[in-house]
Design a protein around this motif. Structure first.
Motif, short mmCIF file in Angstrom:
data_model
loop_
_atom_site.label_atom_id
_atom_site.label_comp_id
_atom_site.label_asym_id
_atom_site.label_seq_id
_atom_site.Cartn_x
_atom_site.Cartn_y
_atom_site.Cartn_z
N LEU A 1 0.49 -0.99 22.75
CA LEU A 1 0.48 -2.55 22.84
C LEU A 1 1.16 -2.95 21.41
CD1 LEU A 1 -3.42 -3.08 23.27
CD2 LEU A 1 -1.52 -3.35 24.94
N LYS A 2 1.72 -2.17 20.70
CA LYS A 2 2.62 -2.67 19.49
C LYS A 2 2.09 -3.57 18.82
CE LYS A 2 7.30 -1.45 21.78
NZ LYS A 2 6.92 -0.19 21.81
N CYS A 3 0.79 -3.30 18.38
CA CYS A 3 -0.12 -4.15 17.77
C CYS A 3 -0.63 -3.66 16.55
CB CYS A 3 -1.02 -5.04 18.50
SG CYS A 3 -2.53 -4.13 19.27
N THR A 4 -1.25 -4.62 15.83
CA THR A 4 -2.22 -4.27 14.48
C THR A 4 -3.31 -4.96 14.72
OG1 THR A 4 -0.23 -3.56 13.10
CG2 THR A 4 -2.38 -4.25 12.20
N ILE A 5 -4.65 -4.33 14.24
CA ILE A 5 -5.87 -5.04 14.20
C ILE A 5 -6.15 -5.33 12.66
CG2 ILE A 5 -8.56 -4.76 14.44
CD1 ILE A 5 -7.88 -2.53 16.54
N ALA A 6 -6.55 -6.77 12.42
CA ALA A 6 -6.83 -7.10 11.05
C ALA A 6 -8.27 -7.37 11.02
CB ALA A 6 -6.20 -8.38 10.81
N LEU A 7 -9.00 -6.99 10.08
CA LEU A 7 -10.45 -7.01 9.84
C LEU A 7 -10.65 -7.72 8.49
CD1 LEU A 7 -11.37 -3.38 11.01
CD2 LEU A 7 -11.48 -5.38 12.33
N SER A 8 -11.62 -8.46 8.68
CA SER A 8 -12.10 -9.10 7.08
C SER A 8 -13.34 -8.34 6.77
CB SER A 8 -12.13 -10.62 7.08
OG SER A 8 -13.01 -11.08 7.89
N THR A 9 -13.26 -7.98 5.33
CA THR A 9 -14.70 -7.64 4.68
C THR A 9 -15.00 -8.62 3.60
OG1 THR A 9 -13.37 -6.13 3.45
CG2 THR A 9 -13.79 -5.27 5.46
N TYR A 10 -15.84 -9.20 4.00
CA TYR A 10 -16.56 -10.24 3.03
C TYR A 10 -16.98 -9.53 1.66
CZ TYR A 10 -19.35 -13.89 1.18
OH TYR A 10 -20.26 -14.72 0.14
N GLN A 11 -17.52 -8.38 1.78
CA GLN A 11 -18.32 -7.78 0.76
C GLN A 11 -17.37 -7.11 -0.34
OE1 GLN A 11 -19.21 -7.31 3.93
NE2 GLN A 11 -21.56 -7.95 4.21
N ALA A 12 -16.28 -6.64 0.31
CA ALA A 12 -15.45 -6.06 -0.06
C ALA A 12 -14.28 -6.64 -0.64
CB ALA A 12 -14.65 -4.46 0.46
N GLY A 13 -14.32 -7.98 -0.27
CA GLY A 13 -12.99 -8.76 -0.37
C GLY A 13 -11.87 -8.22 0.03
N LYS A 14 -11.71 -7.76 1.22
CA LYS A 14 -10.31 -7.41 1.65
C LYS A 14 -10.09 -7.77 3.35
CE LYS A 14 -10.05 -3.98 -1.57
NZ LYS A 14 -8.96 -4.21 -2.61
N VAL A 15 -9.08 -7.89 3.47
CA VAL A 15 -8.56 -7.85 4.84
C VAL A 15 -7.58 -6.58 5.14
CG1 VAL A 15 -6.76 -8.88 6.39
CG2 VAL A 15 -8.21 -10.47 4.84
N VAL A 16 -8.20 -5.66 6.09
CA VAL A 16 -7.61 -4.33 6.42
C VAL A 16 -6.89 -4.48 7.69
CG1 VAL A 16 -8.33 -1.92 6.54
CG2 VAL A 16 -9.90 -3.32 5.36
N PHE A 17 -5.76 -3.77 7.53
CA PHE A 17 -4.78 -3.74 8.83
C PHE A 17 -4.83 -2.48 9.32
CE2 PHE A 17 -3.30 -7.40 6.02
CZ PHE A 17 -3.29 -8.38 6.99
N LEU A 18 -5.07 -2.23 10.61
CA LEU A 18 -5.33 -0.86 11.02
C LEU A 18 -3.98 -0.90 12.22
CD1 LEU A 18 -9.32 -0.73 11.96
CD2 LEU A 18 -7.86 0.24 9.79
N SER A 19 -3.28 0.24 12.00
CA SER A 19 -2.32 0.16 12.74
C SER A 19 -1.92 1.59 13.15
CB SER A 19 -0.58 -0.09 12.18
OG SER A 19 -0.77 -1.40 11.68
N ALA A 20 -1.28 1.83 14.31
CA ALA A 20 -0.85 3.36 14.78
C ALA A 20 0.41 3.68 14.26
CB ALA A 20 -0.80 3.34 16.29
N LEU A 21 0.13 4.86 13.60
CA LEU A 21 1.46 5.58 12.71
C LEU A 21 2.26 6.15 13.90
CD1 LEU A 21 2.72 6.20 10.12
CD2 LEU A 21 1.58 8.32 9.91
N ASN A 22 1.42 6.75 15.05
CA ASN A 22 2.17 7.33 16.22
C ASN A 22 0.96 7.25 17.23
OD1 ASN A 22 0.74 9.74 15.71
ND2 ASN A 22 2.39 10.31 14.20
#
Length: 152
Positions: free
Chosen positions: A23-44
């Motif tokens: 899909l050539k996409c990345t998932i972005a998740l927010s974590t309120y408690q940790a104060g982060k936005v985490v981007f999950l992508s396929a390396l391969n």
């Protein structure tokens, strides 16, 4: 003695890296408690990578064209993709295909903004502190565009 876990770790179904890669996409998740936005992508097709970024009490996220908005503790940060700079990002050259840089910040105060989206060119969000749908506004902390009506 086992080595400490990384600050973030995730487990996933074996087909997720392949799907994200196709899909050539990345998932972005927010974590309120940790104060982060985490981007999950396929390396391969077999491996995932994660890229956490710090935002104070990250909650709602919205994406439109080349923009990414993140609702934080007392502001909304709007970033824009600058893909021409991504390949030369000094920390890891030739690694990224996108580089989002801050372009504007709306100081809102603590509104508890969730589920954001751009609607007709305007950024709107669920404002749980005021029980309404709010438009992020340049002149005010927010403009209510829909509010619950209570009938007795």
């Amino acid at each position: 003695m086992p080595s400490p876990l990384p600050p973030f770790s995730c487990t996933y179904s074996p087909n997720i890296p392949e799907l994200l890669s196709q899909l050539k996409c990345t998932i972005a998740l927010s974590t309120y408690q940790a104060g982060k936005v985490v981007f999950l992508s396929a390396l391969n097709a077999d491996k995932m990578i994660q890229l956490p970024r710090t935002f104070s009490n990250a909650m709602g996220i919205a994406v439109y064209d080349n923009k990414l908005a993140v609702a934080c503790k007392s502001e909304v940060v709007v970033l824009a993709n600058t893909p021409s700079m991504a390949p030369t990002y000094p920390v890891q050259p030739k690694t990224y295909d996108a580089l989002y840089l801050p372009r504007s910040i709306y100081f809102t105060g603590q509104l508890a903004l969730h589920d954001m989206n751009w609607l007709d060119g305007k950024l709107v969000a669920i404002n749980t502190l005021f029980s309404c749908i709010s438009e992020i506004d340049e002149d005010y902390s927010f403009k209510p565009v829909w509010k619950i009506s209570c009938r007795q």
